[in-house]
Design a protein around this motif. Structure first.
Motif, PDB file in Angstrom:
ATOM      1  N   ALA A  42       0.820  -1.206   0.000  1.00  0.00           N
ATOM      2  CA  ALA A  42       0.000   0.000   0.000  1.00  0.00           C
ATOM      3  C   ALA A  42       0.855   1.257   0.000  1.00  0.00           C
ATOM      4  CB  ALA A  42      -0.933  -0.009   1.210  1.00  0.00           C
ATOM      5  N   GLU A  43       1.928   1.245   0.818  1.00  0.00           N
ATOM      6  CA  GLU A  43       2.741   2.453   0.883  1.00  0.00           C
ATOM      7  C   GLU A  43       3.435   2.714  -0.446  1.00  0.00           C
ATOM      8  OE1 GLU A  43       6.063   2.461   3.485  1.00  0.00           O
ATOM      9  OE2 GLU A  43       6.231   4.643   3.410  1.00  0.00           O
ATOM     10  N   ARG A  44       3.922   1.631  -1.055  1.00  0.00           N
ATOM     11  CA  ARG A  44       4.604   1.825  -2.333  1.00  0.00           C
ATOM     12  C   ARG A  44       3.641   2.339  -3.396  1.00  0.00           C
ATOM     13  NH1 ARG A  44       8.021  -3.593  -2.397  1.00  0.00           N
ATOM     14  NH2 ARG A  44       7.388  -3.700  -0.206  1.00  0.00           N
ATOM     15  N   ILE A  45       2.411   1.787  -3.387  1.00  0.00           N
ATOM     16  CA  ILE A  45       1.415   2.253  -4.355  1.00  0.00           C
ATOM     17  C   ILE A  45       1.130   3.734  -4.136  1.00  0.00           C
ATOM     18  CG2 ILE A  45      -0.981   2.013  -5.099  1.00  0.00           C
ATOM     19  CD1 ILE A  45      -0.720  -0.970  -4.296  1.00  0.00           C
ATOM     20  N   ALA A  46       0.945   4.092  -2.872  1.00  0.00           N
ATOM     21  CA  ALA A  46       0.692   5.501  -2.573  1.00  0.00           C
ATOM     22  C   ALA A  46       1.907   6.335  -2.951  1.00  0.00           C
ATOM     23  CB  ALA A  46       0.361   5.668  -1.087  1.00  0.00           C
ATOM     24  N   GLY A  47       3.075   5.773  -2.724  1.00  0.00           N
ATOM     25  CA  GLY A  47       4.304   6.500  -3.034  1.00  0.00           C
ATOM     26  C   GLY A  47       4.438   6.815  -4.504  1.00  0.00           C
ATOM     27  N   VAL A  48       3.854   6.000  -5.345  1.00  0.00           N
ATOM     28  CA  VAL A  48       3.885   6.283  -6.781  1.00  0.00           C
ATOM     29  C   VAL A  48       2.712   7.172  -7.176  1.00  0.00           C
ATOM     30  CG1 VAL A  48       3.698   5.247  -9.066  1.00  0.00           C
ATOM     31  CG2 VAL A  48       5.055   4.129  -7.296  1.00  0.00           C
ATOM     32  N   LEU A  49       1.518   6.830  -6.654  1.00  0.00           N
ATOM     33  CA  LEU A  49       0.306   7.484  -7.176  1.00  0.00           C
ATOM     34  C   LEU A  49       0.103   8.891  -6.631  1.00  0.00           C
ATOM     35  CD1 LEU A  49      -2.202   4.542  -7.388  1.00  0.00           C
ATOM     36  CD2 LEU A  49      -0.935   5.679  -9.192  1.00  0.00           C
ATOM     37  N   LEU A  50       0.484   9.140  -5.373  1.00  0.00           N
ATOM     38  CA  LEU A  50       0.257  10.482  -4.842  1.00  0.00           C
ATOM     39  C   LEU A  50       1.120  11.526  -5.562  1.00  0.00           C
ATOM     40  CD1 LEU A  50      -0.269   9.794  -1.037  1.00  0.00           C
ATOM     41  CD2 LEU A  50      -1.972  10.265  -2.790  1.00  0.00           C
ATOM     42  N   PRO A  51       2.426  11.270  -5.734  1.00  0.00           N
ATOM     43  CA  PRO A  51       3.204  12.224  -6.545  1.00  0.00           C
ATOM     44  C   PRO A  51       2.678  12.327  -7.972  1.00  0.00           C
ATOM     45  CG  PRO A  51       4.664  10.805  -5.310  1.00  0.00           C
ATOM     46  CD  PRO A  51       3.292  10.251  -5.133  1.00  0.00           C
ATOM     47  N   ALA A  52       2.244  11.200  -8.533  1.00  0.00           N
ATOM     48  CA  ALA A  52       1.689  11.247  -9.887  1.00  0.00           C
ATOM     49  C   ALA A  52       0.462  12.160  -9.902  1.00  0.00           C
ATOM     50  CB  ALA A  52       1.319   9.849 -10.358  1.00  0.00           C
ATOM     51  N   GLY A  53      -0.351  12.030  -8.867  1.00  0.00           N
ATOM     52  CA  GLY A  53      -1.520  12.894  -8.774  1.00  0.00           C
ATOM     53  C   GLY A  53      -1.126  14.355  -8.673  1.00  0.00           C
ATOM     54  N   PHE A  54      -0.040  14.618  -7.933  1.00  0.00           N
ATOM     55  CA  PHE A  54       0.444  15.987  -7.813  1.00  0.00           C
ATOM     56  C   PHE A  54       0.873  16.518  -9.178  1.00  0.00           C
ATOM     57  CE2 PHE A  54       4.203  18.758  -7.023  1.00  0.00           C
ATOM     58  CZ  PHE A  54       3.495  19.857  -6.596  1.00  0.00           C
ATOM     59  N   ILE A  55       1.587  15.677  -9.928  1.00  0.00           N
ATOM     60  CA  ILE A  55       2.041  16.112 -11.255  1.00  0.00           C
ATOM     61  C   ILE A  55       0.840  16.399 -12.149  1.00  0.00           C
ATOM     62  CG2 ILE A  55       3.263  15.350 -13.326  1.00  0.00           C
ATOM     63  CD1 ILE A  55       5.109  13.776 -11.386  1.00  0.00           C
ATOM     64  N   VAL A  56      -0.145  15.503 -12.105  1.00  0.00           N
ATOM     65  CA  VAL A  56      -1.344  15.733 -12.914  1.00  0.00           C
ATOM     66  C   VAL A  56      -1.998  17.052 -12.520  1.00  0.00           C
ATOM     67  CG1 VAL A  56      -3.670  14.889 -13.393  1.00  0.00           C
ATOM     68  CG2 VAL A  56      -1.772  13.291 -13.322  1.00  0.00           C
ATOM     69  N   ALA A  57      -2.079  17.285 -11.196  1.00  0.00           N
ATOM     70  CA  ALA A  57      -2.696  18.531 -10.731  1.00  0.00           C
ATOM     71  C   ALA A  57      -1.925  19.732 -11.250  1.00  0.00           C
ATOM     72  CB  ALA A  57      -2.748  18.537  -9.202  1.00  0.00           C
ATOM     73  N   CYS A  58      -0.586  19.629 -11.231  1.00  0.00           N
ATOM     74  CA  CYS A  58       0.232  20.745 -11.717  1.00  0.00           C
ATOM     75  C   CYS A  58      -0.017  20.988 -13.198  1.00  0.00           C
ATOM     76  CB  CYS A  58       1.705  20.450 -11.494  1.00  0.00           C
ATOM     77  SG  CYS A  58       2.156  20.613  -9.780  1.00  0.00           S
ATOM     78  N   ILE A  59      -0.074  19.905 -13.963  1.00  0.00           N
ATOM     79  CA  ILE A  59      -0.297  20.083 -15.404  1.00  0.00           C
ATOM     80  C   ILE A  59      -1.647  20.760 -15.631  1.00  0.00           C
ATOM     81  CG2 ILE A  59      -0.528  18.901 -17.612  1.00  0.00           C
ATOM     82  CD1 ILE A  59       1.284  16.724 -16.489  1.00  0.00           C
ATOM     83  N   ILE A  60      -2.674  20.284 -14.900  1.00  0.00           N
ATOM     84  CA  ILE A  60      -3.993  20.894 -15.062  1.00  0.00           C
ATOM     85  C   ILE A  60      -3.924  22.377 -14.699  1.00  0.00           C
ATOM     86  CG2 ILE A  60      -6.385  20.862 -14.235  1.00  0.00           C
ATOM     87  CD1 ILE A  60      -6.071  17.894 -13.730  1.00  0.00           C
ATOM     88  N   PHE A  61      -3.204  22.666 -13.613  1.00  0.00           N
ATOM     89  CA  PHE A  61      -3.066  24.051 -13.172  1.00  0.00           C
ATOM     90  C   PHE A  61      -2.457  24.904 -14.282  1.00  0.00           C
ATOM     91  CE2 PHE A  61      -0.767  27.535 -11.226  1.00  0.00           C
ATOM     92  CZ  PHE A  61      -1.637  28.008 -10.279  1.00  0.00           C
ATOM     93  N   LEU A  62      -1.363  24.381 -14.837  1.00  0.00           N
ATOM     94  CA  LEU A  62      -0.681  25.163 -15.875  1.00  0.00           C
ATOM     95  C   LEU A  62      -1.581  25.370 -17.082  1.00  0.00           C
ATOM     96  CD1 LEU A  62       2.929  23.751 -15.651  1.00  0.00           C
ATOM     97  CD2 LEU A  62       2.058  25.990 -14.931  1.00  0.00           C
ATOM     98  N   LYS A  63      -2.287  24.316 -17.487  1.00  0.00           N
ATOM     99  CA  LYS A  63      -3.169  24.432 -18.657  1.00  0.00           C
ATOM    100  C   LYS A  63      -4.232  25.500 -18.408  1.00  0.00           C
ATOM    101  CE  LYS A  63      -1.811  20.662 -21.026  1.00  0.00           C
ATOM    102  NZ  LYS A  63      -0.995  20.836 -22.197  1.00  0.00           N
ATOM    103  N   VAL A  64      -4.813  25.457 -17.219  1.00  0.00           N
ATOM    104  CA  VAL A  64      -5.895  26.409 -16.943  1.00  0.00           C
ATOM    105  C   VAL A  64      -5.336  27.821 -16.831  1.00  0.00           C
ATOM    106  CG1 VAL A  64      -7.604  27.096 -15.214  1.00  0.00           C
ATOM    107  CG2 VAL A  64      -7.386  24.720 -15.873  1.00  0.00           C
ATOM    108  N   TRP A  65      -4.181  27.930 -16.176  1.00  0.00           N
ATOM    109  CA  TRP A  65      -3.605  29.248 -15.964  1.00  0.00           C
ATOM    110  C   TRP A  65      -3.224  29.887 -17.295  1.00  0.00           C
ATOM    111  CZ3 TRP A  65       1.820  30.464 -13.584  1.00  0.00           C
ATOM    112  CH2 TRP A  65       1.884  31.827 -13.253  1.00  0.00           C
ATOM    113  N   GLN A  66      -2.534  29.086 -18.119  1.00  0.00           N
ATOM    114  CA  GLN A  66      -2.085  29.648 -19.388  1.00  0.00           C
ATOM    115  C   GLN A  66      -3.234  29.820 -20.360  1.00  0.00           C
ATOM    116  OE1 GLN A  66       0.989  26.933 -20.354  1.00  0.00           O
ATOM    117  NE2 GLN A  66       2.509  27.984 -19.086  1.00  0.00           N
ATOM    118  N   GLY A  67      -4.135  28.831 -20.362  1.00  0.00           N
ATOM    119  CA  GLY A  67      -5.238  28.926 -21.316  1.00  0.00           C
ATOM    120  C   GLY A  67      -6.267  29.969 -20.912  1.00  0.00           C
TER     121      GLY A  67
END
Lengths: 91, 97, 313, 112, 509
Positions: free
Chosen positions: E39-64
């Protein structure tokens, strides 16, 4: 015919309601359980009557569902009454 | 033909409903728990049974008729088992449960 | 006044009376018994509201499983039937006033429907045919609002993990504390042998019929869960240890397949949770079938409670 | 008054009954029961809305019906979790009651 | 009904929104079957991945400068469900993702699982619930349908309650039960509102609803009940009673996630409801009432916090107070002489306060947790000397405290400054008094704690456990973030206005 079946379902509903209230006034748990059983059977009968009266065949499935669950209250009750639960907690 | 069916339905359903009344009155008036259980079973098998039988001619398909009978049998089964269980519990612990 | 409305009025009066006595009655056992009856009446009310799918769900989950759960709970805490600490009179009065206010507000809203009652029924019926489903409620659950349904499965899984998390550490991975009878009880065993075959057939029927008539994965799954519990309680089968891989696998199989098909929709049907044309019905049926199993296991384990005994090796 | 309105009023009353029980009943188990009553009242309101919006040959609007099914399952999950908590608490303390402070009293006043 | 409804369409990159929701769900399911060891390893991969996705969405919305929209299953509302990422959602998403990730780093010490060991209870539950909270929050930020939001709210509740009683002590079980009952009451009240709104408008889609909404009894009843329910879940005074015991009793990482993240979910829904779904429906009087509740929360929460003997309880009561600030944005946004400018300012201030409280409070709970772990207690009177023993921890605590007080250049300062500006602009000086008084009270208890910890120890200090460096770094990182948040005024703050309606005060009132 439909209104006659409705009348029958009203009759059954009132009957079991009467029984229910009279019995729930008694304090013994067994009587309460019998009231549930009575109302369960009454509910099944009402649903069957309604299914035919309002021409909604799927309603019979609801009656089947109730009938399947009818015995569970008693099972849970007896588990309680037999005192097994208390022993199990002690282990 | 359908008239005969309708009359049968009316008679059987009325009789079934009366058994509900009878069972309920029994449940109310009988003095002790075991006899009340006895009244209860009358509702299960005769009350519901007669209503089911009465409704059978009115059903539109065979599947439905079969389901009606199954419902009745299921209620019979659970009624019988519940009566046994409750009676057993009473014998062990008295009517207070 | 037609005889149908007499029936409705009697039913509503009975529901309200039983609902109120559930709150007011003195002992917890009586309240729970009342509640079991209440669930039963409510499913009749749903039939009167022409919502047979909901009536089935209410009969199975609202009345059946919840009743089972509560009866089990009250059975365990019987010795705790101590004198109830009652809250003070002013508080009860204030609460009563507040509740009366809420009821009055809701009643006004109920009695004043909008001039043109909005409905999505025509839109649903218009868009239903491509999915191959005949049951509009199943259509809403698995096609139009599939995201809700998927998330709700996750909610159930989380609740299950929440229940499990209440186990003492030493019992983790063990079997739930569902009591079985110490000595075999012949009538109960009789019931547990006879009822489950019928129940299983009916559960499968519910799941299968759900595509075109009222029914579906929830209702079917609940019936299966109840049957399994009955068999365990009668002592015919042991409750599974929660660490079992097959148990965990069954729990997630339904949501996993749902999610996988949803993601596949991205590739094959150009949207998440869309079904490719022509394959909608078989896919939905497959999802429903697996979900039925997952729901059955999840609900049964929810009702069985947290693990209490360490797993016997 | 049609059937839908009648059951809608029933739902409204049940919401009130459930709310009252939730506020005034100190026993957790009874609170859970009251929550279930409250929930079923809300579901009946959904049912009224669905029935009122019957159209296109259906007995009711399927969208709120589907929502009720979802909500019933969620309510069951909630009940299971609450009961598990109550039982664990009872096992730990030997009695099934929220601590005897005046929280319930304050709840009631808080909302009024 | 005017047929002017412009149908939304899935925008390019809208698929990212689905990803933000699906990733945690996949994590939950996989953890179930792979077991606690992974579980920890899964979270260790998916939570940062979720953060990256959130950042990309942020950038798209901000720039667009345009919201991202995804129509699930291709079914347009009102039949289907849309996901919609506007400025508010992306800002919250990124902030919560980063808080959750750092909490994850912090939690490794308590819930780390060793490979090849058997599955244990607490780690599995914690990591699954953490992923569930991250998924539920994303769902709340992105959901465009009030019923989907209900399911998300329940997801959040069911993930949060087990975290409260993870250690199984009686007090925490009681706190969890009370929390659960409050939360269930909250969500059921929200559900009533949903039912009534559907009955009136035949849709639960937020955008469609905002176009159709009328001032009528059903809508008002619905909005009132939903708001009350969400108040209970957000622990707004006087429905806050469940919060302090629940947040103070949980393990440190769980306290951090509950206080920093979970209460923000229901708050965000209140904002969505009044600013997006029912725009312009909140009357001035009602907004003043909400403001009064917020003000009472600030004053009472702070005063009670001041009198606490235990650090974690103090921080929990300070959460009650800080939540009060969030609700001050309502009287300021819905003032008697509405202008879009103040409206936007108040909203920005509220969101900024949400985010800066999240970062600061998470840092403070982590610090308190480390102190507890090191000393074996968190009695404030006996904390002397701990600042010397755990300087980095106390520094993180202090920085978080500065943010709560609202000293420049922290995010808390910027939020409170914007609120003050709005009070002046809308001529509502009484809220300014509350804000300033709240700041003073906050500084009082932060000062008490800091001076105590920097003072000499009563008895020789014995540290029971060494505190891992990375835990301190996680706390400090969050504290620094809360300080640096003040700098967003230089740029990214504009993102909050993306996707806001042009004329928010559409003449309904």
């Amino acid at each position: 015919m439909s209104s006659l079946l409705f009348a029958a379902s009203v009759f059954v509903l009132l009957t079991v309601a009467l029984g229910l209230f009279a019995i729930l006034r008694r304090s013994a748990d067994v009587d309460r359980l019998m009231a549930v059983q009575l109302l369960g059977t009454g509910g099944v009968a009402i649903l069957l009557l309604l299914a035919v009266a309002s021409e909604m065949p799927p309603v019979v499935d609801v009656a089947v569902m109730l009938a399947l669950f009818a015995a569970f209250a008693a099972v849970a009750f007896v588990r309680n009454a037999s005192g097994v639960s208390r022993e199990a907690r002690g282990e | 033909m359908s008239l005969v069916m309708d009359i049968w339905t009316i008679c059987a359903v009325s009789a079934g409903a009366l058994f509900f009344l009878a069972g309920t009155v029994g449940l109310l008036r009988f003095p002790d728990t075991l006899t009340r259980l006895h009244a209860l079973t009358k509702v299960d098998n005769l009350g519901l049974g007669l209503i089911t039988l009465g409704l059978l001619p009115q059903t539109s398909s065979l599947l439905l008729a079969v389901k009606l009978v199954i419902v009745w049998l299921l209620v019979q089964l659970s009624g019988a088992v519940v009566t046994q269980l409750v009676a057993g519990a009473i014998r062990q612990h008295g009517a207070d449960g | 006044m037609s005889i149908a409305s007499v029936f409705d009025i009697a039913l509503v009066a009975l529901i309200l009376a039983i609902g109120a006595s559930t709150i007011l009655v003195r002992t917890a056992f009586a309240a729970v018994v009342m509640f079991a009856v209440y669930g039963l009446l409510l499913s009749i009310a749903w039939v009167r509201l022409h919502a047979v799918d909901v009536a089935l769900t209410e009969a199975a989950i609202g009345g059946g499983m919840t009743g089972l759960l509560l009866l089990g709970a009250v059975a365990r805490s019987r010795s705790d039937d101590v004198d109830r600490v009652r809250v003070g009179y002013p508080v009860r009065l204030a609460a009563g006033g507040l509740c009366a206010l809420v009821v009055a507000g809701l009643a006004i809203v109920v009695l004043h429907p909008p001039a043109a009652v909005p409905t999505l029924a025509p839109v649903v019926m218009e868009n239903l045919p491509p999915s191959g489903l005949g049951n509009p409620v199943a259509g809403v659950l698995f096609v139009f609002r599939a995201l809700d349904t998927l998330l709700e499965k996750v909610v159930v899984l989380l609740a299950l993990l929440g229940v499990w998390s209440l186990a003492p550490d030493r019992a983790w991975g063990g079997t739930p504390g569902l009591q079985v009878y110490a000595k075999p009880d012949p009538p109960l065993i009789f019931l547990a042998q006879l009822l489950p075959p019928v129940g299983i057939v009916f559960g499968i029927y519910m799941c299968w019929v759900g595509a075109k008539d009222p029914g579906g994965a929830f209702q079917g799954g609940t019936v299966l869960a109840a049957m399994w519990l009955l068999v365990i309680v009668a002592g015919l089968q042991k409750a599974p240890a929660i660490s079992r891989l097959w148990l965990r696998g069954l729990l997630i199989a339904g949501p996993m397949l749902f999610l996988a098909i949803g993601l596949a929709g991205w590739v094959f049907a150009d949207a998440f949770l869309a079904y490719p044309e022509g394959y909608a019905k078989p896919l939905i049926v497959a999802v429903e079938a697996t979900l039925t199993l997952s729901i059955a296991v999840a609900l049964a384990m929810l009702a069985a409670g947290p693990p209490e005994r360490a797993q016997q090796q | 008054m049609n059937a839908a309105t009648l059951f809608g009023l029933c739902g409204a009353a049940l919401v009130g009954i459930g709310l009252y029980g939730l506020i005034t009943n100190p026993e957790p188990l009874r609170k859970i029961l009251a929550f279930n009553l409250l929930g079923s009242g809300v579901f009946l309101l959904f049912g009224m809305i669905a029935r009122r919006a019957a159209a296109a040959g259906l007995g009711g609007d399927p969208v709120p019906q589907a929502m009720v099914i979802t909500a019933i399952v969620v309510a069951f999950a909630a009940t299971a979790m609450a009961i598990a908590l109550v039982q664990r608490l009872a096992d730990e303390t030997g009695r099934a009651s929220i601590s005897s402070d005046s929280s319930d009293a304050v709840d009631g006043e808080g909302k009024s | 009904m005017p047929a002017t409804t412009v149908l939304d369409a899935t925008t390019a990159d809208g698929a990212l929104l689905v990803l933000a929701i699906v990733l945690p769900v996949v994590g939950i399911l996989l953890s179930f079957v792979l077991g606690g060891r992974y579980a920890e390893r899964i979270a260790g991969v998916l939570l940062p991945a979720g953060f990256i996705v959130a950042c990309i969405i942020f950038l798209k919305v901000w720039q667009g400068g345009e919201p991202l929209i995804y129509i699930v299953g291709g079914w347009q509302p009102p039949l289907g469900i849309t996901l919609r990422a506007d400025g508010l959602s992306v800002a919250m998403m990124v902030a919560m993702a980063i808080v959750i990730c750092l909490i994850g780093v912090f939690a490794h010490a308590n819930f780390g699982s060793r490979a090849a060991s058997v599955e244990t209870r607490a780690p599995l539950v914690f990591w699954v619930m953490l992923m569930a909270i991250s998924g539920a929050m994303n769902m709340i930020f992105l959901g465009g349908d009030l019923f989907t939001l209900y399911v998300a709210l329940e997801l959040l509740t069911f993930a949060a309650v087990p975290l409260v009683c993870l250690d199984g002590r009686v007090e925490t079980l009681q706190a969890a039960l009370r929390y659960l009952l409050f939360a269930l009451l909250g969500s059921i009240l929200y559900l009533v509102g949903t039912a009534l709104l559907y009955g009136s408008y035949g849709t639960l889609d937020i955008v469609l609803m905002s176009q159709r909404v009328r001032l009528e009894p059903a809508t008002l009843a619905a909005a009132t009940l939903m708001t009350l329910g969400l108040f209970a879940k957000t622990a707004l005074f006087p429905l806050h009673l469940w919060l302090p015991p629940a947040h103070a009793g949980a393990p440190a990482a769980a306290s951090a996630v509950l206080s920093a993240v979970v209460v923000k979910g229901s708050f965000f829904l209140i904002v969505r409801l009044w600013f997006d779904a029912l725009p312009g429906l909140l009357s001035v009087a009602a907004s003043q009432l909400i403001g009064v509740l917020g003000a009472s929360a600030i004053i009472c929460g702070n005063i009670v916090a001041l009198r606490q003997k235990r650090l974690k309880l103090l921080i929990a009561y300070s959460t009650v107070a800080q939540i009060g600030y969030l609700f001050l944005m309502f009287p300021l946004a819905f003032s008697a002489d509405p202008s879009p400018h103040h409206y936007g300012d108040a909203l920005t201030a509220g969101m900024l306060q949400t985010i800066s409280h999240a970062t600061a409070k998470a840092a403070m709970f982590m610090a308190a947790g480390l102190i507890y772990a090191a000393l074996g207690h968190d009695r404030i009177s006996e904390l002397g000397g701990i600042a010397r023993a755990l300087p980095m921890t106390m520094f993180a605590f202090g920085l978080g405290g500065l943010c709560l007080i609202g000293l420049p250049p922290t995010g808390g300062f910027l939020a409170k400054w914007l609120l003050l500006e709005a009070t002046i602009a809308t001529a509502q000086w009484w809220w300014a008094i509350v804000i300033i008084a709240g700041g003073l009270l906050t500084s009082a208890y932060i000062y008490i704690v800091l001076s105590r910890t920097m003072g000499p120890p009563n008895a020789p200090l014995t540290l029971y456990a060494a505190v891992p460096k990375y835990q301190e770094v996680a706390a400090l990182g969050l504290a620094c973030l809360s300080v640096l948040l003040g700098l967003v005024a230089l740029g990214p703050i504009d993102v909050l206005q993306v996707g806001r309606p042009e004329a928010p005060m559409a003449g309904l009132r």
